[in-house]
Write a protein that holds these residues in place. Structure first.
Motif, PDB file in Angstrom:
ATOM      1  N   SER A 148      60.023  58.407  36.647  1.00  0.00           N
ATOM      2  CA  SER A 148      60.533  59.930  36.148  1.00  0.00           C
ATOM      3  C   SER A 148      60.267  61.371  36.483  1.00  0.00           C
ATOM      4  CB  SER A 148      61.091  60.018  34.902  1.00  0.00           C
ATOM      5  OG  SER A 148      59.439  59.620  34.199  1.00  0.00           O
ATOM      6  N   GLY A 149      61.485  61.930  36.480  1.00  0.00           N
ATOM      7  CA  GLY A 149      61.123  63.309  36.714  1.00  0.00           C
ATOM      8  C   GLY A 149      61.284  63.758  38.287  1.00  0.00           C
ATOM      9  N   GLN A 150      60.758  64.675  38.760  1.00  0.00           N
ATOM     10  CA  GLN A 150      60.452  64.969  40.076  1.00  0.00           C
ATOM     11  C   GLN A 150      59.733  64.596  40.853  1.00  0.00           C
ATOM     12  OE1 GLN A 150      59.807  69.348  39.676  1.00  0.00           O
ATOM     13  NE2 GLN A 150      61.490  70.405  39.184  1.00  0.00           N
ATOM     14  N   ALA A 151      58.529  64.367  39.945  1.00  0.00           N
ATOM     15  CA  ALA A 151      57.745  63.240  41.257  1.00  0.00           C
ATOM     16  C   ALA A 151      58.169  61.954  41.378  1.00  0.00           C
ATOM     17  CB  ALA A 151      56.439  63.507  39.852  1.00  0.00           C
ATOM     18  N   GLY A 152      58.963  61.826  40.472  1.00  0.00           N
ATOM     19  CA  GLY A 152      59.767  59.862  40.675  1.00  0.00           C
ATOM     20  C   GLY A 152      60.823  60.479  42.093  1.00  0.00           C
ATOM     21  N   LEU A 153      61.244  61.392  41.874  1.00  0.00           N
ATOM     22  CA  LEU A 153      62.590  61.700  42.652  1.00  0.00           C
ATOM     23  C   LEU A 153      61.599  61.264  43.898  1.00  0.00           C
ATOM     24  CD1 LEU A 153      65.394  61.587  43.957  1.00  0.00           C
ATOM     25  CD2 LEU A 153      65.214  64.245  42.751  1.00  0.00           C
ATOM     26  N   ARG A 154      60.497  62.165  44.260  1.00  0.00           N
ATOM     27  CA  ARG A 154      60.005  62.113  45.436  1.00  0.00           C
ATOM     28  C   ARG A 154      59.511  61.402  45.747  1.00  0.00           C
ATOM     29  NH1 ARG A 154      57.453  66.793  47.624  1.00  0.00           N
ATOM     30  NH2 ARG A 154      58.372  68.343  46.078  1.00  0.00           N
ATOM     31  N   GLU A 155      58.762  59.989  45.385  1.00  0.00           N
ATOM     32  CA  GLU A 155      58.412  58.690  45.722  1.00  0.00           C
ATOM     33  C   GLU A 155      59.289  58.298  45.995  1.00  0.00           C
ATOM     34  OE1 GLU A 155      56.168  55.293  43.498  1.00  0.00           O
ATOM     35  OE2 GLU A 155      55.634  57.175  42.579  1.00  0.00           O
ATOM     36  N   VAL A 156      60.315  58.389  45.180  1.00  0.00           N
ATOM     37  CA  VAL A 156      61.675  57.366  45.592  1.00  0.00           C
ATOM     38  C   VAL A 156      62.190  57.743  46.804  1.00  0.00           C
ATOM     39  CG1 VAL A 156      64.147  56.315  45.410  1.00  0.00           C
ATOM     40  CG2 VAL A 156      62.329  56.315  43.956  1.00  0.00           C
ATOM     41  N   MET A 157      62.254  59.802  47.371  1.00  0.00           N
ATOM     42  CA  MET A 157      62.768  59.529  48.378  1.00  0.00           C
ATOM     43  C   MET A 157      61.990  59.792  49.965  1.00  0.00           C
ATOM     44  SD  MET A 157      66.110  60.371  47.224  1.00  0.00           S
ATOM     45  CE  MET A 157      66.728  60.416  49.079  1.00  0.00           C
ATOM     46  N   ALA A 158      60.949  59.463  49.611  1.00  0.00           N
ATOM     47  CA  ALA A 158      59.937  59.169  51.018  1.00  0.00           C
ATOM     48  C   ALA A 158      60.022  57.602  51.148  1.00  0.00           C
ATOM     49  CB  ALA A 158      58.398  59.196  49.896  1.00  0.00           C
ATOM     50  N   ARG A 159      60.867  56.867  50.948  1.00  0.00           N
ATOM     51  CA  ARG A 159      61.339  55.702  50.706  1.00  0.00           C
ATOM     52  C   ARG A 159      62.237  55.626  51.865  1.00  0.00           C
ATOM     53  NH1 ARG A 159      56.157  54.435  51.185  1.00  0.00           N
ATOM     54  NH2 ARG A 159      56.807  52.813  51.494  1.00  0.00           N
ATOM     55  N   PHE A 160      62.765  56.923  51.745  1.00  0.00           N
ATOM     56  CA  PHE A 160      64.146  57.110  52.719  1.00  0.00           C
ATOM     57  C   PHE A 160      63.926  57.500  54.093  1.00  0.00           C
ATOM     58  CE2 PHE A 160      68.414  59.051  53.754  1.00  0.00           C
ATOM     59  CZ  PHE A 160      68.611  58.124  53.972  1.00  0.00           C
ATOM     60  N   ALA A 161      63.464  57.518  55.082  1.00  0.00           N
ATOM     61  CA  ALA A 161      63.387  57.319  56.612  1.00  0.00           C
ATOM     62  C   ALA A 161      64.857  59.090  56.723  1.00  0.00           C
ATOM     63  CB  ALA A 161      63.065  56.528  57.601  1.00  0.00           C
ATOM     64  N   THR A 162      64.460  59.377  57.832  1.00  0.00           N
ATOM     65  CA  THR A 162      65.543  60.945  58.152  1.00  0.00           C
ATOM     66  C   THR A 162      64.767  61.223  59.284  1.00  0.00           C
ATOM     67  OG1 THR A 162      64.341  62.888  56.847  1.00  0.00           O
ATOM     68  CG2 THR A 162      66.315  61.196  55.556  1.00  0.00           C
ATOM     69  N   GLY A 163      65.818  61.611  60.349  1.00  0.00           N
ATOM     70  CA  GLY A 163      65.070  62.610  60.779  1.00  0.00           C
ATOM     71  C   GLY A 163      65.171  64.400  60.897  1.00  0.00           C
ATOM     72  N   ILE A 164      64.507  65.029  61.851  1.00  0.00           N
ATOM     73  CA  ILE A 164      64.201  65.959  61.507  1.00  0.00           C
ATOM     74  C   ILE A 164      64.488  66.952  62.357  1.00  0.00           C
ATOM     75  CG2 ILE A 164      61.884  67.552  61.422  1.00  0.00           C
ATOM     76  CD1 ILE A 164      61.511  65.189  59.538  1.00  0.00           C
ATOM     77  N   THR A 165      65.126  67.885  61.580  1.00  0.00           N
ATOM     78  CA  THR A 165      65.378  69.198  61.738  1.00  0.00           C
ATOM     79  C   THR A 165      64.496  70.327  61.730  1.00  0.00           C
ATOM     80  OG1 THR A 165      67.084  69.961  60.289  1.00  0.00           O
ATOM     81  CG2 THR A 165      68.066  67.795  61.423  1.00  0.00           C
ATOM     82  N   VAL A 166      65.309  71.376  62.854  1.00  0.00           N
ATOM     83  CA  VAL A 166      65.137  73.015  62.212  1.00  0.00           C
ATOM     84  C   VAL A 166      66.552  73.599  62.797  1.00  0.00           C
ATOM     85  CG1 VAL A 166      63.458  74.893  63.109  1.00  0.00           C
ATOM     86  CG2 VAL A 166      62.629  72.700  63.937  1.00  0.00           C
ATOM     87  N   LEU A 167      66.685  74.147  61.659  1.00  0.00           N
ATOM     88  CA  LEU A 167      67.452  75.093  60.751  1.00  0.00           C
ATOM     89  C   LEU A 167      66.993  76.297  61.391  1.00  0.00           C
ATOM     90  CD1 LEU A 167      68.348  73.928  57.318  1.00  0.00           C
ATOM     91  CD2 LEU A 167      69.110  73.349  59.522  1.00  0.00           C
ATOM     92  N   THR A 168      68.338  76.943  62.199  1.00  0.00           N
ATOM     93  CA  THR A 168      68.052  78.105  62.384  1.00  0.00           C
ATOM     94  C   THR A 168      68.996  79.420  62.278  1.00  0.00           C
ATOM     95  OG1 THR A 168      68.200  78.087  64.489  1.00  0.00           O
ATOM     96  CG2 THR A 168      66.365  77.734  64.135  1.00  0.00           C
TER      97      THR A 168
END
Length: 189
Positions: A24-44
């Motif tokens: 639950s909460g922020q820590a739970g969301l962070r843990e769940v979203m860590a299982r979602f692979a994403t590309g990496i960008t640099v915004l400028t």
């Protein structure tokens, strides 16, 4: 008669728990979203407040008209830079750009244009925002819309210019770290 294609047996996954207090909460969301692979960008962004920032909250929105989005914390320096410039650029990082991703994620790097001294880049022809050398692809965008969402803003960009580099392998973020997506990964997927 042709031989039937052999299929692996179906494996049933355990049913996930209905709700877990540890997720639950922020820590739970962070843990769940860590299982979602994403590309990496640099915004400028260019202009009076030039800045760059590593981001994985990026997505295409529409092909007609061509729109993309990025999500940026309202407390981040990048937020003020995009708003001030009214535009932004996106460099989609290649597998060999792990150190570039780390550089633009480090809050201790120099401010302003000095932060770009550590990487090769050229100004985007439409926005002037730095486009990073060696990236898989680049986009330049006018800031079309901004939507407040929690502690972030969702910036929708109208694509003005796009280009592709010669690199083929991607840098991805998964389980709190950087990983490579290359020919071997594609062959086993």
């Amino acid at each position: 008669m042709a031989a039937e294609e052999e299929h692996p047996p179906v494996v049933r996954l355990p049913t996930p728990p209905a709700r877990s207090s540890r997720l639950s909460g922020q820590a739970g969301l962070r843990e769940v979203m860590a299982r979602f692979a994403t590309g990496i960008t640099v915004l400028t962004a260019a202009g009076e407040r030039p800045h760059g920032m590593t981001a994985n909250a990026f997505s295409s929105v529409s092909l007609d008209p061509p729109l993309v989005l990025c999500c940026v914390s309202r407390a981040a320096r990048m937020h003020a830079s995009i708003v001030a410039a009214g535009s932004f650029a996106v460099s989609i990082l290649a597998a060999g750009q792990r150190e570039t991703a780390r550089h633009f994620a480090d809050w201790r790097r120099p401010a302003g244009m000095a932060q770009f001294d550590a990487v090769g880049w050229e100004p985007g022809p439409r926005t002037g925002a730095p486009l990073l050398d060696g990236a898989l692809a680049w986009l330049e965008c006018d800031l079309e819309q901004a939507h407040e969402a929690g502690d972030h803003s969702i910036f929708v960009g109208a694509v003005l210019n796009a280009g592709r580099g010669s690199a083929a392998d991607a840098l991805v973020f998964y389980a709190g770290g950087y990983h490579l997506f290359d020919d071997h990964t594609r062959a086993t997927a």
